[in-house]
Structures are given as C-alpha cells and as structure tokens.
Design a protein around this motif. Structure first.
Motif, PDB file in Angstrom:
ATOM      1  N   LEU A 335      59.824  50.155  44.501  1.00 48.97           N
ATOM      2  CA  LEU A 335      58.601  50.771  43.982  1.00 48.97           C
ATOM      3  C   LEU A 335      57.408  49.837  44.139  1.00 48.97           C
ATOM      4  O   LEU A 335      56.315  50.254  44.553  1.00 48.97           O
ATOM      5  CB  LEU A 335      58.794  51.155  42.509  1.00 48.97           C
ATOM      6  CG  LEU A 335      57.572  51.762  41.800  1.00 48.97           C
ATOM      7  CD1 LEU A 335      57.098  53.019  42.520  1.00 48.97           C
ATOM      8  CD2 LEU A 335      57.887  52.062  40.338  1.00 48.97           C
ATOM      9  N   LYS A 387      50.025  59.552  42.285  1.00 50.80           N
ATOM     10  CA  LYS A 387      50.846  60.472  43.084  1.00 50.80           C
ATOM     11  C   LYS A 387      52.299  59.997  43.056  1.00 50.80           C
ATOM     12  O   LYS A 387      52.571  58.802  42.967  1.00 50.80           O
ATOM     13  CB  LYS A 387      50.332  60.519  44.521  1.00 50.80           C
ATOM     14  CG  LYS A 387      48.931  61.115  44.651  1.00 50.80           C
ATOM     15  CD  LYS A 387      48.440  61.007  46.087  1.00 50.80           C
ATOM     16  CE  LYS A 387      46.998  61.531  46.198  1.00 50.80           C
ATOM     17  NZ  LYS A 387      46.454  61.361  47.570  1.00 50.80           N
ATOM     18  N   PRO A 388      53.245  60.934  43.142  1.00 49.75           N
ATOM     19  CA  PRO A 388      54.662  60.547  42.983  1.00 49.75           C
ATOM     20  C   PRO A 388      55.161  59.646  44.101  1.00 49.75           C
ATOM     21  O   PRO A 388      54.714  59.716  45.246  1.00 49.75           O
ATOM     22  CB  PRO A 388      55.394  61.897  42.985  1.00 49.75           C
ATOM     23  CG  PRO A 388      54.481  62.838  43.711  1.00 49.75           C
ATOM     24  CD  PRO A 388      53.090  62.387  43.371  1.00 49.75           C
ATOM     25  N   PHE A 389      56.123  58.793  43.733  1.00 48.15           N
ATOM     26  CA  PHE A 389      56.846  57.949  44.694  1.00 48.15           C
ATOM     27  C   PHE A 389      58.284  58.462  44.749  1.00 48.15           C
ATOM     28  O   PHE A 389      58.905  58.679  43.695  1.00 48.15           O
ATOM     29  CB  PHE A 389      56.864  56.486  44.242  1.00 48.15           C
ATOM     30  CG  PHE A 389      55.513  55.833  44.241  1.00 48.15           C
ATOM     31  CD1 PHE A 389      55.063  55.137  45.351  1.00 48.15           C
ATOM     32  CD2 PHE A 389      54.682  55.901  43.127  1.00 48.15           C
ATOM     33  CE1 PHE A 389      53.822  54.513  45.350  1.00 48.15           C
ATOM     34  CE2 PHE A 389      53.439  55.282  43.115  1.00 48.15           C
ATOM     35  CZ  PHE A 389      53.003  54.599  44.239  1.00 48.15           C
ATOM     36  N   VAL A 390      58.811  58.654  45.935  1.00 48.08           N
ATOM     37  CA  VAL A 390      60.185  59.137  46.084  1.00 48.08           C
ATOM     38  C   VAL A 390      61.054  57.992  46.606  1.00 48.08           C
ATOM     39  O   VAL A 390      60.824  57.467  47.697  1.00 48.08           O
ATOM     40  CB  VAL A 390      60.257  60.339  47.042  1.00 48.08           C
ATOM     41  CG1 VAL A 390      61.704  60.799  47.201  1.00 48.08           C
ATOM     42  CG2 VAL A 390      59.383  61.478  46.534  1.00 48.08           C
ATOM     43  N   ASP A 393      66.071  59.712  46.218  1.00 40.62           N
ATOM     44  CA  ASP A 393      66.128  61.014  45.547  1.00 40.62           C
ATOM     45  C   ASP A 393      65.521  60.996  44.140  1.00 40.62           C
ATOM     46  O   ASP A 393      65.620  61.997  43.412  1.00 40.62           O
ATOM     47  CB  ASP A 393      67.576  61.540  45.458  1.00 40.62           C
ATOM     48  CG  ASP A 393      68.184  61.757  46.841  1.00 40.62           C
ATOM     49  OD1 ASP A 393      67.425  62.131  47.764  1.00 40.62           O
ATOM     50  OD2 ASP A 393      69.406  61.547  46.989  1.00 40.62           O
ATOM     51  N   HIS A 394      64.930  59.874  43.740  1.00 43.03           N
ATOM     52  CA  HIS A 394      64.224  59.815  42.457  1.00 43.03           C
ATOM     53  C   HIS A 394      62.739  60.048  42.699  1.00 43.03           C
ATOM     54  O   HIS A 394      62.135  59.379  43.543  1.00 43.03           O
ATOM     55  CB  HIS A 394      64.416  58.451  41.780  1.00 43.03           C
ATOM     56  CG  HIS A 394      65.821  58.144  41.401  1.00 43.03           C
ATOM     57  ND1 HIS A 394      66.454  58.740  40.333  1.00 43.03           N
ATOM     58  CD2 HIS A 394      66.733  57.299  41.952  1.00 43.03           C
ATOM     59  CE1 HIS A 394      67.687  58.278  40.244  1.00 43.03           C
ATOM     60  NE2 HIS A 394      67.882  57.397  41.223  1.00 43.03           N
ATOM     61  N   GLU A 395      62.151  60.980  41.987  1.00 46.59           N
ATOM     62  CA  GLU A 395      60.701  61.178  42.053  1.00 46.59           C
ATOM     63  C   GLU A 395      60.090  60.418  40.875  1.00 46.59           C
ATOM     64  O   GLU A 395      60.286  60.806  39.721  1.00 46.59           O
ATOM     65  CB  GLU A 395      60.356  62.667  41.992  1.00 46.59           C
ATOM     66  CG  GLU A 395      58.890  62.942  42.294  1.00 46.59           C
ATOM     67  CD  GLU A 395      58.600  64.428  42.441  1.00 46.59           C
ATOM     68  OE1 GLU A 395      58.463  64.897  43.582  1.00 46.59           O
ATOM     69  OE2 GLU A 395      58.518  65.114  41.395  1.00 46.59           O
ATOM     70  N   LEU A 396      59.388  59.346  41.183  1.00 47.60           N
ATOM     71  CA  LEU A 396      58.906  58.439  40.146  1.00 47.60           C
ATOM     72  C   LEU A 396      57.393  58.543  39.995  1.00 47.60           C
ATOM     73  O   LEU A 396      56.666  58.681  40.987  1.00 47.60           O
ATOM     74  CB  LEU A 396      59.289  56.991  40.485  1.00 47.60           C
ATOM     75  CG  LEU A 396      60.775  56.741  40.761  1.00 47.60           C
ATOM     76  CD1 LEU A 396      61.001  55.300  41.166  1.00 47.60           C
ATOM     77  CD2 LEU A 396      61.616  57.096  39.543  1.00 47.60           C
ATOM     78  N   TYR A 397      56.953  58.433  38.756  1.00 45.94           N
ATOM     79  CA  TYR A 397      55.517  58.486  38.467  1.00 45.94           C
ATOM     80  C   TYR A 397      55.117  57.230  37.698  1.00 45.94           C
ATOM     81  O   TYR A 397      55.728  56.883  36.680  1.00 45.94           O
ATOM     82  CB  TYR A 397      55.173  59.726  37.629  1.00 45.94           C
ATOM     83  CG  TYR A 397      55.311  61.031  38.390  1.00 45.94           C
ATOM     84  CD1 TYR A 397      54.220  61.590  39.052  1.00 45.94           C
ATOM     85  CD2 TYR A 397      56.540  61.680  38.458  1.00 45.94           C
ATOM     86  CE1 TYR A 397      54.339  62.775  39.756  1.00 45.94           C
ATOM     87  CE2 TYR A 397      56.681  62.873  39.159  1.00 45.94           C
ATOM     88  CZ  TYR A 397      55.579  63.413  39.807  1.00 45.94           C
ATOM     89  OH  TYR A 397      55.687  64.582  40.511  1.00 45.94           O
TER      90      TYR A 397
END
Length: 717
Positions: A335, A387-390, A393-397
């Motif tokens: 991340l 904006k989301p980080f993928v 398979d985890h969509e992280l904010y």
C-alpha cells in the motif's frame, strides 16, 4: 635434545630390556619397551619415537617385518639393530632397509650409548638440512604463488607501454589470455575516458614514495559472445619504474613499469549502494529525510537569493495503521508503494517527494507564486489518495492529512518549515482528517501548550506529584464493598488537583501514558500488599489501561512480574479496557488478555455500549465483567437509555458476566439499578474517588458497620 628424544627398545629378553632402558633413562632419554612386534607397532604409531633399537631375530626374524612396517607407514624413525646374527645376507638386508647401525650381541653399554648419541646427532643434522630445504622450496613456491596467484592484478609493461608480463589474476579479471595481451599497448584495455590518466600510471618512471599510489582507472574487459560477462572493471593501482643495471656513466637504465592493481568494481558498487541507502527509503525508492533536508536547504538558499517562495507539505496517511495491523505488513508495504506512486503522479518533475518514516511523507514545491499554488497541489493529493487501492483482491481505502508551510512567511530555515508543516498536519488530523491546512501562528501556540504539559508530566513523575485515588464498588445485595477502582490524579504545583481529562490525551500522544501506567500499577499493588498486612482485604482492585499500553510487547509479562514482586494474588487485580482499545488490534490484544486471564487476573470491558464490539467477540474474550458507560446512567431519564441498560443487563446475565454500573450519583438511579438486579454499582452516591488512606478508612468503617448490623440481626432473631 636427549630430554625430549623418544627411544623404543624391542627385544624378547626382559633383562636386556630393563638394562638398556635404565641406561638410556639415566642419560635423560624417554624410553618405551616392547617384547613383540605387535606392541612395537602400537608404540610406533602412538608415540612416533625418534629411534628404534630392534633385535632382528625377534620371534624368528619378525624384526624384518617391523622394518617393513616402518617403511610402509613412512615413519621417520631411525633404527639401530642389535642382534647375535652376523651373516652377510642379514646385515646387508638390514642396511638396505635403512638401518642406521648394526651392533652385534653381546655389546658394551658404552659402545651402545655412543652409537645412540651418534645416531641422534646425525638425525638432528639431517632434520635441520631437510627443514632448510623445505623452507627454500616453500619460499620459492610462495614467490611464484604471490605473482601468479596473487589476488592483485599484476602487469609489467616495457618502456614503450607494451605488456611483457600479465599474471593469472589479470587474465581472470579481464577475460583475455596472456597471449592476447602480451605485446599489446596498455591503451588496448583502458576505457577511453581514462586514457590521459592511464598514461601517467602505465608509463611511471618514479620510484619510492613519489611513485603512483591508489590511482583509480576503468579497464575494458573482453566481450565473450553468449556469456554474461562484465564489460568493464574499476582498478585501484600502484605503479613504479623498473630499472636495469647502471651503465658506464653510473646511470640506471629505465626498462619499463611494474603495475600492481586491485579490482575495486564491487567495492565501488557497494559504496554506491550504501550512498543510495543512506539517502533513500528502501521500500519506496523515494528520498529519505536526510536527502529531503539537503534538497530543502539548497532550495531555501536559492529562493533567498532569487527572492521567491517555496512550499513544504507534511503528509500523514489516515487509517494506515488499521490496514497494516489487520491485513499484515506485506499488504501495508505494498500500500505504501502504491501511495508513493500516486503521490508522485500529482507532482511536477522539479518537486521532491520523500518518505520520512512509517506512513509519513514530505513534499518540497520549489517554485510557488502564492499559497494557492500549494493548495492546488494539496487538493490533487487528497483527491488522488481517497480513491480505492486494490491489493490481492482487497479494496482498501485510506485518506491523507496534510500540513503546509510557506517560505519565508512560515519559517526561514528547513527545520522551522518542517516543524510548522507538521503542526499544520496535526491540526488537520484534529479537524477530521482527509484534508489540508496551512500553518497558522495559533496552531503553534496550541502546540507549545501541549509540549509544556508534556514536560510538566515528566517533571511530575520525577517529583512524585501524581497520586492514586480509589472509588469503592458496592454490591447492592448486601452493601459490601467488593472492589475499588484506581483513579489517577495529579497534584499540579500551580493548578491544584487535576483529573485525567486535563492531561491524559497529551500523555497518550507523547507515549508517557506507558510510564504513567507502570507507576500506577506499582502503586496499586503496593497498596494491596499494605492493606493485606493490616488485615484489610478487598476482593478486586481495578486499573484502566490504554491502547498504547496494551500494544507493548511485554504488557502481560510486566503485569505478571509485578504481581510476583509484590506477592499479590492475581485474582485481586482487574484490568479494565474499552471496546475501542480491543478493536484496534483484536488478535494481538486477545492474546495478551488471555495470558493475564490464564494466571487469574480479572478482565472487565469499560464504558461498554459506546464501542463496536459484537456478541461473537464478547464470547471469544476471556472477560469477567461489563461496566456500563456512565453516560447511560446519567441520562437514565431518557427511555432510550433505559432500554440500552436493560439490554446490556440481559446480555450480561446471558453471558454469565457480572455487570457494574459506574457514575451512579442519584438515589433514583440507585433504585432503578436495584430493581434491575444490577449486582455492583460505583459512584458519588456512595463515595467519590479518595486518597488511599481515606479509602482504607471508609472501607474499614463500612465493613465494621455491616458486621455490627449482621450481629444485631443475629441477636434479634
């Protein structure tokens, strides 16, 4: 030499063995004896004697076998034969076997001793000669090895600059064979950019201290098709002029140059890597704090000369710790890398983005016309990061909090600009995060106040200004005091008695909460031990612990060690933690709470009803008590709050947990809780928090009153 000389006598005549042994020992020889070849072989192998005195006729010529054994084992033992046999064949065979001398039995002892001394003297001369020859051979081999197998590259060039000698290390380093280099000019292997420098080295005429030392030059390697070989190497060389015998006029004749060099390619690469690591963050590849400070200082100098502005932005990711703790450091690292890339996309090529540690970044904007220019960049960054980080398979904010400082208005040096942008960033955090603020003088004043409080806390700890108060916990069924809660107070020298609400936030942010917590634990356990000595036993002493304290790796071990130190039963201690603290890192917290519960420490959830814990979580946790948050008790007149209290009470009974209502201040609250069958209450309706001595007196008098009442009831019945 005789003191250390070992002699083995082999004969089947015990009397002769004894006699010869005695004579040799009197002459300071170390003597071993054997009556047969088997014993003799054992001694030869174990002791390696310098001299063997042997009867050849031992057990029908077994002595010959022993001579063959010595030759087979390549032993250096000298041999004197003693025998009655004087036949030519026997004697000549013995001498052919390497025997030093042959004595016919019987013989005079003086003759025998003289023969032994002569044998040892000759052996010593031979050993010295062999040693000298070996030294010479080693010296010659060493000289050849030093040149041919030296770790250094060695060249000799003639006075025209052509190679006349190249060692093996040079072949290995450059990939050329000797035949390919001999006769070639040194420029054949020198990088073009180093030719001028190489001319001084490969045509060096000077000798001694003035000759070339530690000159760094790059050489070209042979390119070998289909093999991944090096294209060039860096060498550090020393060179000196080589001269032949003087001519008729006494002048030495220059014949060429001797060059000794070491391959320093890997060292230079390591130095380059070390330099890179010293000035860059290894995870993201971004500049680190040191490089950022260097660039900022240089930019300030330029801005001062050109009378222009620049901006510094301090960035801190919001909620990154949650991601890192819940999904692991690998996801957290990825991340950070993605955040770095996204931040870089928001900046110009002339800007500097640096990671200064953890989830903190800094940005240098060297060319800004106004504050608005920096704010535009900050808006882009805030918008980009949310904006989301993928990842896997985890969509992280995550979001980012930014502080901005402008040169020269907010600081005229690097330290001040960074400090003020940091202050502005914390202001953004306090204002709700996911935004940016420019530094303002009022922020600094607030920050100075917080720093002042932090320093006062440190002084307070050193000077014993803190004190633990105790508030009783009452069992409604019979009025017994079943526990006390430890409450921290600060006897401030100027402001008087302060409750935690005046300083606990600063203590948590500065990390002093851990030091305060350690002090409270020691103080409470000391009071438990003292009261016990005085015959006053309270079932439980409750201490509240913060998230930072529980996050310490040794949190549980420290408590267990303190219990042992004060000889306090673990069941008398109760750890209070809030739902929010547990939810920060549930797995880590659960392991430590379970460790304490397993040794008998009681666990209570404090301020229950205000957090986010689920029923499944409560079932996992090894807890004993739920403490209803005081806000529900104080707003009890609201029907909604009563419903919540009743729901918590039913849930506690269902989970077989004891419920404690804190903040009980009014009689009607007490009546309602009694009707609800809440087992334990705590609050001003009974007693506020008081110093240890007052609490002790209150508990003792209350116990005495209850005992008197019980006695009267027994008498009346």
């Amino acid at each position: 030499m005789s003191e250390n000389t070992k002699i083995l006598i082999v004969d089947e005549d015990p009397e002769l063995l004894a006699s010869l042994s005695q004579q040799l020992q009197e002459n300071a020889y170390q003597v071993f004896t054997a009556g047969d070849t088997s014993q003799a072989k054992t001694v030869l192998l174990a002791e390696d004697p310098e001299l063997l005195v042997l009867d050849l006729m031992l057990h029908e010529m077994e002595g010959q076998d022993l001579l063959a054994f010595i030759e087979q084992q390549e032993l250096t033992t000298s041999v004197i034969v003693i025998s009655e046999e004087t036949g030519f064949d026997v004697v000549s065979s013995a001498f052919r076997s390497g025997v030093f001398d042959y004595l016919q039995k019987p013989f005079e002892l003086d003759e025998f001793l003289a023969t032994v001394r002569y044998a040892m003297s000759k052996r010593e001369v031979e050993q010295d000669f062999l040693s000298l020859r070996k030294k010479l051979e080693r010296s010659e081999k060493l000289h050849r090895f030093m040149v041919e197998s030296s770790p250094d590259i060695i060249f000799i060039v003639d006075k025209g600059g052509h190679f006349v000698f190249v060692n093996k290390r040079a072949e290995e380093a450059l990939g050329y064979s000797k035949n390919e280099l001999l006769g070639e000019h040194y420029s054949f292997i020198v990088e073009p950019r180093c030719l001028e420098q190489a001319a001084y080295c490969f045509q060096e005429r000077r000798e001694g201290a003035r000759a070339t030392r530690e000159e760094e030059i790059w050489l070209r390697c042979k390119e070998i098709p289909q093999i991944d070989s090096r294209k060039k190497i860096a060498i550090e060389l020393n060179s000196v002029g080589v001269y032949e015998n003087s001519d008729a006029q006494g002048l030495k004749n220059f014949s060429g140059t001797y060059v000794v060099a070491r391959d320093v390619t890997e060292r230079l690469a390591s130095e380059k890597l070390i330099h890179y690591q010293a000035y860059h963050d290894l995870l993201t590849g971004l500049p680190n704090r040191a490089l950022f400070m260097d660039r900022l200082s240089n930019t300030i100098n330029n801005a001062r000369r050109e009378n222009r502005k620049l901006a510094v932005m301090f960035l801190d990711l919001d909620r990154f710790k949650v991601v890192n703790d819940s999904l692991g450091h690998s996801i957290g690292d990825t991340l950070l890398q993605l955040v770095s890339e996204r931040l870089d996309e928001c900046l110009r090529e002339s800007d500097t983005l640096a990671r200064i540690g953890g989830d903190e970044f800094m940005v240098l904007l060297p060319f800004v016309e106004s504050v608005e220019d920096a704010q535009i960049v900050a808006e882009k960054v805030v918008s980009a990061i949310k904006k989301p980080f993928v990842i896997n398979d985890h969509e992280l904010y995550v979001t980012v909090s930014i502080g901005i400082s402008i040169y020269p208005h907010d600081g005229e040096n690097a330290e001040m600009l960074i400090k003020n942008s940091d202050i502005a960033m914390y202001h953004t955090k306090e204002a709700g995060k996911d935004n940016f603020h420019r530094y303002d003088q009022n922020m600094s004043e607030k920050n100075d106040l917080l720093l002042s409080i932090e320093n006062e806390i440190r002084s307070g700890l050193k000077e014993g200004q803190f004190e633990v108060f105790y508030q009783p916990q009452i069992r409604l069924e019979d009025g017994q005091i079943v526990g006390v809660e430890a409450l921290l107070r600060w006897n401030h020298p100027q402001q008087g008695l302060l409750s935690p609400s005046n300083f606990i936030t600063v203590a948590e942010e500065s990390g002093l909460i851990c030091e305060l917590g350690d002090w409270v634990l020691e103080e409470v356990l000391s009071v438990i031990a003292d009261w016990k000595k005085d015959g006053l036993r309270v079932e439980r002493f409750a201490i509240n612990f913060s998230g930072k304290e529980i996050e310490q790796n040794n949190f549980a071990d420290k408590i267990i060690d303190s219990l042992k130190k004060h000889s306090v039963d673990a069941s008398q201690l109760e750890i209070e933690v809030t739902e929010g603290v547990l939810m920060r890192n549930i797995e880590n917290s659960l392991a430590k709470i379970k460790q304490l519960h397993d040794v008998g420490v009681n666990i209570a959830i404090d301020d229950f009803g205000t957090g986010y814990s689920s029923l499944s979580l409560l079932q996992k946790l090894p807890i004993n008590r739920l403490k209803i948050d005081r806000s529900f008790i104080q707003d009890m007149e609201e029907s909604t709050d009563r419903f919540i209290i009743e729901a918590i009470a039913h849930m506690a009974r269902g989970l077989k947990l004891e419920m404690v209502a804190e903040g009980v201040e009014q009689d009607y609250q007490l009546r309602y809780l009694h009707q609800l069958q809440c087992p334990i209450v705590q609050g001003f309706v009974f007693s506020q928090g008081v110093p240890a001595d007052e609490a002790k007196s209150f508990i003792a008098s209350t116990q005495a009153m209850l005992d008197e009442q019980e006695k009267e009831q027994r008498l009346s019945s």
